[in-house]
Design a protein around this motif. Sequence first.
Motif, short mmCIF file in Angstrom:
data_model
loop_
_atom_site.label_atom_id
_atom_site.label_comp_id
_atom_site.label_asym_id
_atom_site.label_seq_id
_atom_site.Cartn_x
_atom_site.Cartn_y
_atom_site.Cartn_z
N THR A 61 3.10 9.84 -9.57
CA THR A 61 2.35 9.99 -10.83
C THR A 61 1.57 11.30 -10.80
O THR A 61 1.56 12.05 -11.78
CB THR A 61 1.42 8.80 -11.06
N LEU A 62 0.92 11.57 -9.67
CA LEU A 62 0.16 12.82 -9.56
C LEU A 62 1.09 14.04 -9.64
O LEU A 62 0.77 15.04 -10.30
CB LEU A 62 -0.64 12.86 -8.25
N LEU A 107 0.84 -1.20 0.00
CA LEU A 107 0.00 0.00 0.00
C LEU A 107 0.88 1.25 0.00
O LEU A 107 0.57 2.24 -0.67
CB LEU A 107 -0.93 0.00 1.23
N LYS A 108 1.94 1.22 0.74
CA LYS A 108 2.85 2.37 0.74
C LYS A 108 3.46 2.57 -0.64
O LYS A 108 3.60 3.69 -1.11
CB LYS A 108 3.98 2.15 1.76
N GLY A 109 3.84 1.49 -1.31
CA GLY A 109 4.42 1.56 -2.65
C GLY A 109 3.41 2.13 -3.64
O GLY A 109 3.73 2.96 -4.49
N ILE A 110 2.13 1.66 -3.51
CA ILE A 110 1.07 2.17 -4.41
C ILE A 110 0.85 3.64 -4.13
O ILE A 110 0.75 4.44 -5.07
CB ILE A 110 -0.24 1.35 -4.21
N LYS A 111 0.82 3.99 -2.87
CA LYS A 111 0.61 5.39 -2.50
C LYS A 111 1.76 6.24 -3.00
O LYS A 111 1.56 7.33 -3.53
CB LYS A 111 0.46 5.52 -0.98
N SER A 112 2.96 5.73 -2.86
CA SER A 112 4.14 6.47 -3.29
C SER A 112 4.13 6.65 -4.81
O SER A 112 4.43 7.73 -5.32
CB SER A 112 5.37 5.72 -2.82
N ARG A 113 3.82 5.56 -5.53
CA ARG A 113 3.75 5.67 -6.99
C ARG A 113 2.63 6.60 -7.41
O ARG A 113 2.76 7.37 -8.36
CB ARG A 113 3.56 4.29 -7.61
N LYS A 114 1.51 6.55 -6.69
CA LYS A 114 0.36 7.42 -6.97
C LYS A 114 0.77 8.86 -6.79
O LYS A 114 0.49 9.72 -7.63
CB LYS A 114 -0.80 7.06 -6.05
N GLU A 115 1.45 9.18 -5.72
CA GLU A 115 1.88 10.56 -5.44
C GLU A 115 2.90 11.01 -6.49
O GLU A 115 2.86 12.14 -6.97
CB GLU A 115 2.45 10.66 -4.03
#
Length: 191
Positions: free
Chosen positions: A17-18, A7-15
């Motif tokens: 990407t954003l 979840l941290k990796g997804i959140k980090s990639r999401k941030e």
Amino acid sequence: MGLEEILKGIKSRKEATLAQIASDTKAQIDKIIGEAKEQAKAIAKEGRARAKRDAELIEARETSKARIEGKMIYNNALNDRIEEALTSIRNDLGSFTKSDTYNKLLDKLANEVLAGLGNDCTIFANSNDIAYLKGKIKGGNLVQAKEKFIGGIKAVSKDGRREMDYSLESIMEGLRDGLASRIIEELRGEE
């Protein structure tokens, strides 16, 4: 790797990407704004150039109109002065036709006509001038003119091919150009 790390990796990639999308969007917005500013400058520059050209054309047109109007006023003034001079001369012709100078002129005109058209020509004059010329000239057929003129003579050769017009009206019309030149000089002197 636990769920939390995923979840941290997804959140980090999401941030990330954003942040990349925000950065790319800002760059595109800045580019669009920059192009719009350049386009606005070009349009403003073209507008100023067009306005300057239009103003120059209007100025040239109005200057030309003013010159034409000035020439018309000048020519009208010139024509008025010429007409005044001719009217003055016409008014003086009545007394001139009763003078010895006029009789001498009439003698010269009659001799000129006879020399130019021959002794068998027809000479037209007003009744007063015919009475004077009858005893003065040798040759020519004296006839009272059908048209009315102040003085002088008109003549036609026997065959009708040649004419000479020495009427005072014709002589005055010939003086018109000379009068125009003199009046132009006077008008220039008044400026």
